[in-house]
Structure formats: C-alpha cells, structure tokens
Design a protein around this motif. Structure first.
Motif, PDB file in Angstrom:
ATOM      1  N   MET A   1      33.599  33.375  53.751  1.00 44.36           N
ATOM      2  CA  MET A   1      32.410  33.961  53.158  1.00 44.36           C
ATOM      3  C   MET A   1      31.419  32.879  52.732  1.00 44.36           C
ATOM      4  O   MET A   1      30.199  33.059  52.819  1.00 44.36           O
ATOM      5  N   LEU A   2      31.948  31.734  52.280  1.00 46.11           N
ATOM      6  CA  LEU A   2      31.067  30.617  51.950  1.00 46.11           C
ATOM      7  C   LEU A   2      30.320  30.141  53.196  1.00 46.11           C
ATOM      8  O   LEU A   2      29.123  29.818  53.151  1.00 46.11           O
ATOM      9  N   GLY A   3      31.026  30.113  54.333  1.00 45.52           N
ATOM     10  CA  GLY A   3      30.373  29.754  55.585  1.00 45.52           C
ATOM     11  C   GLY A   3      29.247  30.711  55.934  1.00 45.52           C
ATOM     12  O   GLY A   3      28.178  30.300  56.403  1.00 45.52           O
ATOM     13  N   VAL A   4      29.476  32.007  55.709  1.00 46.15           N
ATOM     14  CA  VAL A   4      28.443  33.010  55.978  1.00 46.15           C
ATOM     15  C   VAL A   4      27.219  32.772  55.097  1.00 46.15           C
ATOM     16  O   VAL A   4      26.069  32.801  55.572  1.00 46.15           O
ATOM     17  N   VAL A   5      27.449  32.541  53.815  1.00 47.58           N
ATOM     18  CA  VAL A   5      26.337  32.311  52.885  1.00 47.58           C
ATOM     19  C   VAL A   5      25.536  31.075  53.306  1.00 47.58           C
ATOM     20  O   VAL A   5      24.294  31.091  53.328  1.00 47.58           O
ATOM     21  N   LEU A   6      26.235  29.992  53.651  1.00 40.78           N
ATOM     22  CA  LEU A   6      25.534  28.779  54.068  1.00 40.78           C
ATOM     23  C   LEU A   6      24.779  28.996  55.374  1.00 40.78           C
ATOM     24  O   LEU A   6      23.694  28.435  55.579  1.00 40.78           O
ATOM     25  N   SER A   7      25.333  29.809  56.261  1.00 43.13           N
ATOM     26  CA  SER A   7      24.653  30.109  57.517  1.00 43.13           C
ATOM     27  C   SER A   7      23.350  30.867  57.273  1.00 43.13           C
ATOM     28  O   SER A   7      22.307  30.565  57.886  1.00 43.13           O
ATOM     29  N   ILE A   8      23.390  31.822  56.368  1.00 36.90           N
ATOM     30  CA  ILE A   8      22.183  32.593  56.051  1.00 36.90           C
ATOM     31  C   ILE A   8      21.128  31.701  55.398  1.00 36.90           C
ATOM     32  O   ILE A   8      19.952  31.705  55.785  1.00 36.90           O
ATOM     33  N   ILE A   9      21.559  30.914  54.401  1.00 34.02           N
ATOM     34  CA  ILE A   9      20.604  30.020  53.716  1.00 34.02           C
ATOM     35  C   ILE A   9      20.032  29.005  54.694  1.00 34.02           C
ATOM     36  O   ILE A   9      18.826  28.737  54.709  1.00 34.02           O
ATOM     37  N   GLY A  10      20.888  28.426  55.530  1.00 35.19           N
ATOM     38  CA  GLY A  10      20.422  27.446  56.500  1.00 35.19           C
ATOM     39  C   GLY A  10      19.433  28.037  57.481  1.00 35.19           C
ATOM     40  O   GLY A  10      18.410  27.414  57.817  1.00 35.19           O
ATOM     41  N   SER A  11      19.700  29.256  57.963  1.00 35.54           N
ATOM     42  CA  SER A  11      18.794  29.913  58.900  1.00 35.54           C
ATOM     43  C   SER A  11      17.433  30.166  58.254  1.00 35.54           C
ATOM     44  O   SER A  11      16.383  29.925  58.868  1.00 35.54           O
ATOM     45  N   LEU A  12      17.445  30.663  57.020  1.00 33.84           N
ATOM     46  CA  LEU A  12      16.182  30.946  56.332  1.00 33.84           C
ATOM     47  C   LEU A  12      15.418  29.666  56.009  1.00 33.84           C
ATOM     48  O   LEU A  12      14.180  29.642  56.037  1.00 33.84           O
ATOM     49  N   LEU A  13      16.131  28.591  55.695  1.00 33.28           N
ATOM     50  CA  LEU A  13      15.471  27.298  55.506  1.00 33.28           C
ATOM     51  C   LEU A  13      14.766  26.852  56.785  1.00 33.28           C
ATOM     52  O   LEU A  13      13.642  26.315  56.729  1.00 33.28           O
ATOM     53  N   CYS A  14      15.400  27.072  57.911  1.00 31.38           N
ATOM     54  CA  CYS A  14      14.790  26.695  59.189  1.00 31.38           C
ATOM     55  C   CYS A  14      13.549  27.535  59.467  1.00 31.38           C
ATOM     56  O   CYS A  14      12.551  27.025  60.001  1.00 31.38           O
ATOM     57  N   VAL A  15      13.590  28.822  59.114  1.00 31.71           N
ATOM     58  CA  VAL A  15      12.411  29.677  59.277  1.00 31.71           C
ATOM     59  C   VAL A  15      11.260  29.142  58.427  1.00 31.71           C
ATOM     60  O   VAL A  15      10.120  29.009  58.900  1.00 31.71           O
ATOM     61  N   TYR A  16      11.560  28.828  57.162  1.00 30.16           N
ATOM     62  CA  TYR A  16      10.524  28.274  56.280  1.00 30.16           C
ATOM     63  C   TYR A  16       9.988  26.955  56.830  1.00 30.16           C
ATOM     64  O   TYR A  16       8.776  26.701  56.812  1.00 30.16           O
ATOM     65  N   ALA A  17      10.891  26.106  57.332  1.00 28.69           N
ATOM     66  CA  ALA A  17      10.473  24.803  57.856  1.00 28.69           C
ATOM     67  C   ALA A  17       9.511  24.951  59.026  1.00 28.69           C
ATOM     68  O   ALA A  17       8.539  24.190  59.149  1.00 28.69           O
ATOM     69  N   LEU A  18       9.758  25.943  59.894  1.00 28.73           N
ATOM     70  CA  LEU A  18       8.862  26.143  61.035  1.00 28.73           C
ATOM     71  C   LEU A  18       7.503  26.659  60.594  1.00 28.73           C
ATOM     72  O   LEU A  18       6.466  26.244  61.124  1.00 28.73           O
ATOM     73  N   TYR A  19       7.498  27.570  59.614  1.00 26.77           N
ATOM     74  CA  TYR A  19       6.221  28.072  59.099  1.00 26.77           C
ATOM     75  C   TYR A  19       5.440  26.976  58.380  1.00 26.77           C
ATOM     76  O   TYR A  19       4.222  26.864  58.509  1.00 26.77           O
ATOM     77  N   ALA A  20       6.163  26.139  57.598  1.00 30.08           N
ATOM     78  CA  ALA A  20       5.501  25.119  56.773  1.00 30.08           C
ATOM     79  C   ALA A  20       5.352  23.784  57.491  1.00 30.08           C
ATOM     80  O   ALA A  20       4.797  22.841  56.913  1.00 30.08           O
ATOM     81  N   ASN A  21       5.893  23.701  58.723  1.00 28.67           N
ATOM     82  CA  ASN A  21       5.813  22.454  59.497  1.00 28.67           C
ATOM     83  C   ASN A  21       6.482  21.298  58.750  1.00 28.67           C
ATOM     84  O   ASN A  21       5.932  20.201  58.645  1.00 28.67           O
ATOM     85  N   GLN A  22       7.698  21.558  58.218  1.00 26.86           N
ATOM     86  CA  GLN A  22       8.433  20.577  57.426  1.00 26.86           C
ATOM     87  C   GLN A  22       9.705  20.175  58.185  1.00 26.86           C
ATOM     88  O   GLN A  22      10.710  20.891  58.169  1.00 26.86           O
ATOM     89  N   VAL A  31      21.900  21.054  58.586  1.00 29.56           N
ATOM     90  CA  VAL A  31      23.087  20.529  57.903  1.00 29.56           C
ATOM     91  C   VAL A  31      23.930  21.689  57.375  1.00 29.56           C
ATOM     92  O   VAL A  31      25.159  21.727  57.541  1.00 29.56           O
ATOM     93  N   LEU A  32      23.262  22.666  56.753  1.00 35.04           N
ATOM     94  CA  LEU A  32      23.988  23.830  56.236  1.00 35.04           C
ATOM     95  C   LEU A  32      24.590  24.647  57.379  1.00 35.04           C
ATOM     96  O   LEU A  32      25.715  25.149  57.273  1.00 35.04           O
ATOM     97  N   LEU A  33      23.863  24.779  58.476  1.00 35.77           N
ATOM     98  CA  LEU A  33      24.397  25.498  59.635  1.00 35.77           C
ATOM     99  C   LEU A  33      25.609  24.772  60.219  1.00 35.77           C
ATOM    100  O   LEU A  33      26.555  25.411  60.691  1.00 35.77           O
ATOM    101  N   GLY A  34      25.576  23.443  60.173  1.00 39.51           N
ATOM    102  CA  GLY A  34      26.716  22.670  60.654  1.00 39.51           C
ATOM    103  C   GLY A  34      27.956  22.885  59.800  1.00 39.51           C
ATOM    104  O   GLY A  34      29.071  23.038  60.318  1.00 39.51           O
ATOM    105  N   ILE A  35      27.775  22.912  58.485  1.00 37.31           N
ATOM    106  CA  ILE A  35      28.902  23.164  57.578  1.00 37.31           C
ATOM    107  C   ILE A  35      29.451  24.572  57.819  1.00 37.31           C
ATOM    108  O   ILE A  35      30.671  24.796  57.828  1.00 37.31           O
ATOM    109  N   ALA A  36      28.545  25.546  58.022  1.00 37.11           N
ATOM    110  CA  ALA A  36      28.977  26.910  58.301  1.00 37.11           C
ATOM    111  C   ALA A  36      29.790  26.975  59.592  1.00 37.11           C
ATOM    112  O   ALA A  36      30.814  27.654  59.667  1.00 37.11           O
ATOM    113  N   THR A  37      29.342  26.251  60.611  1.00 39.22           N
ATOM    114  CA  THR A  37      30.071  26.231  61.882  1.00 39.22           C
ATOM    115  C   THR A  37      31.462  25.645  61.702  1.00 39.22           C
ATOM    116  O   THR A  37      32.437  26.134  62.287  1.00 39.22           O
TER     117      THR A  37
END
Length: 320
Positions: A1-22, A31-37
């Motif tokens: 379940m911790l992996g699932v939570v990190l996967s969701i947070i990591g995915s949403l961070l990537c969405v924000y990064a693409l919108y904000a060009n960060q 990094v969070l997606l890697g830990i989830a994997t």
C-alpha cells in the motif's frame, strides 16, 4: 500500500512538473515511482509467503503472469489517454498511471495475510544475517535472476534499431517486440507447474540455455525469422530464469532471513539491469548487434554449468 501511495504522489508530481516546466520536480516524481516499482516487485514474494509449500512456485508464477495483461492493456491505455493533456505531452500517461495504482490497490485492501513471523529474529543480528548471502544456493539464484533480467534488457532494447538497420519497418519491429512480451509473461501460467514437476534448478538451467540460444540466433542471422526466434527465446528464457531463481530463493532461505535475501536479490537485479541498459548503446555503437548478442554468452553458460554441477552434487549428498 505504501508503494501505491508513492506511485500516486509520484505520478501527480510529474503532472505538475510538466505543467510548471520544472525538470527537477519531474526527477523527484520519478524517484518516487522508482521506489513504488521496487515495492511492486516484492508482490511475487508476498504471494509465495501466503501459499503453502507445495503452491509457492505456482504463486510466484501466477503473480508474474499479470505482466501479460499489462503488455496488452498498456499500449491501448496510452492510445486512449495520450491527448488528454492537450499540447502538453504525457499528462494523460501520468494520470493514467495514478489511476492504475488506485485500481491495483482495491484487491489489496481486502487482503488478509498472516502476521509476519518474529521467530528467531531476535537472536539474529544484521551482520549475522548477511552470512546467508554467501551461501552458494542463494548467490547462484541471485546471479541467475540478475543475468536473466540484464541480458534480456541488453538484447531487447536495441532490437528495433537493429531491425531498422536491417531494412525492416517499424510495424515489423513492433510485432517482434509484441511477441517477445507474450513470450516473457505467457509461460507464467505454467512455469510454476513445470517447477513442481522438474525442480527449480532444472528450470533455471533451461532459462539460461534459452537466453544463450537467443544470443546465438541473434548473432548469426539478420533475417526476419531470426529476430522473431531470438526475441521469443529471450522472453521464455527470462521467464524461466527469473521465476525459477525467485522460487529457488524462497526454497533455500529461512523465513527470518528472507527479507534481507529478497531485498539483496532485487537490488542486484536492478543494478545489473541498469548497467546492461546503460551499456547497450555503447556496445551496439562499437561492436555491433552480433557481438552484443554474444556478449553475455560465457557468463550464461558458466552459470548454467555451475547449476548443473551443484544440482548433481546436491542429489548425491542429500543437500540443496
């Protein structure tokens, strides 16, 4: 379940990064997606822990068979969500990744596993537990898993480029990769049964020999049929080698040492895969496709021979 939570947070961070060009935020999300994997790869061991001794290989094998479902659904899902972000590419892909994590968590919410056994853990310190990694059965299983994953990555990754150099179309290379994925995960429905019939050692050896065969076929022919045969052998070899090694690790490690051995195993697999992925481009550009296909052949054959010899000695003297 911790992996699932990190996967969701990591995915949403990537969405924000693409919108904000960060770009830095994009790296943090991955990094969070890697830990989830890394957490998801332990699903096969969790399945084994929840099964009886007789069914442990089947549990590992069936848990890996879901990769076949992913191989077919993944590209279709990308096709559906690829334009979701408008002019910003990959927004839909990352949102879909978060959604898939939520869907995957639903059956886990209803899962009731027995509590982790604490027996013997108080008397065994970390330094003492490290000794389990020096046992031949443990390091040979880890070596088999690492080589299987590493060589599969090394030969599969440049296949589309090699086929393009040989004059084949993108559609033909896509079909070769598609059948490679089927060969990787399709046998998982029966690999556990095969392990029960002929043993983990034999399945590991067969996997290493198939990987060797994939390298030889890829090296000595550049015809279309050769790419199909090499990549199908590569997929089945990976399946037998990786699932066989995972089952072998479960067999030879005591429950109190299992977390350390399993973690070390997956760390080695990830490290070998990363090195192979990084070196693929260098080898392909310097020595070419044929020598790249043969690059791991000595290691594969030496390890297969070691497993055969150790298996014979184990039957003679009554130990595994």
């Amino acid at each position: 379940m911790l992996g699932v939570v990190l996967s969701i947070i990591g995915s949403l961070l990537c969405v924000y990064a693409l919108y904000a060009n960060q770009f830095v935020v994009l790296l943090a999300g991955h990094v969070l997606l890697g830990i989830a994997t890394a957490a998801y790869t332990f699903m096969r061991f969790a399945a084994s822990d929840s099964a009886s001794e007789r069914w442990k290989p089947m549990a590992i094998s069936l848990s890996m068979s879901m990769g076949l479902l992913s191989a077919f659904l993944g590209p279709s899902l990308v096709g559906v969500v690829k334009d979701f972000g408008g002019v910003i590419p990959f927004i839909g892909s990352y949102l879909a990744l978060a959604g898939v994590a939520v869907v995957g968590a639903l059956p886990v919410l209803g899962l009731r596993l027995p509590p982790a056994s604490k027996k013997g853990q108080q008397a065994t310190g970390f330094a003492e537990s490290l000794k389990v990694l020096r046992r031949p059965a443990v390091w040979s299983a880890t070596a088999c898993a690492g080589l299987s994953f590493g060589f599969m990555t090394m030969q599969m990754s440049p296949t589309p480029l090699a086929m393009e150099y040989c004059g084949f179309s993108v559609g033909q290379s896509s079909d070769v990769i598609r059948w490679h994925l089927v060969a990787m995960f399709g046998p998982s429905f029966v690999t556990g049964y095969i392990i029960r019939r002929i043993g983990t050692n034999t399945v590991m050896v067969l996997g290493l020999l198939m990987l060797s065969g994939a390298g030889v076929v890829g090296a000595f022919s550049s015809e279309l049929w050769a790419f199909y045969v090499a990549l199908i052998l590569l997929g089945i070899g990976w399946n037998f080698g990786f699932i066989g090694a995972s089952s072998r690790l479960v067999e030879v490690v005591a429950p109190q040492d299992a977390p350390l051995a399993q973690g070390a195993n997956d760390a080695v697999v990830a490290l070998v895969s990363a090195v192979c992925a990084l070196s693929t481009g260098i080898l392909f550009g310097t020595v070419g496709w044929a020598w790249l296909s043969l690059s791991a052949l000595p290691l594969l054959l030496v390890l297969a021979l070691w497993l055969v010899v150790s298996g014979v000695r184990g039957r003679q003297f009554g130990y595994a």
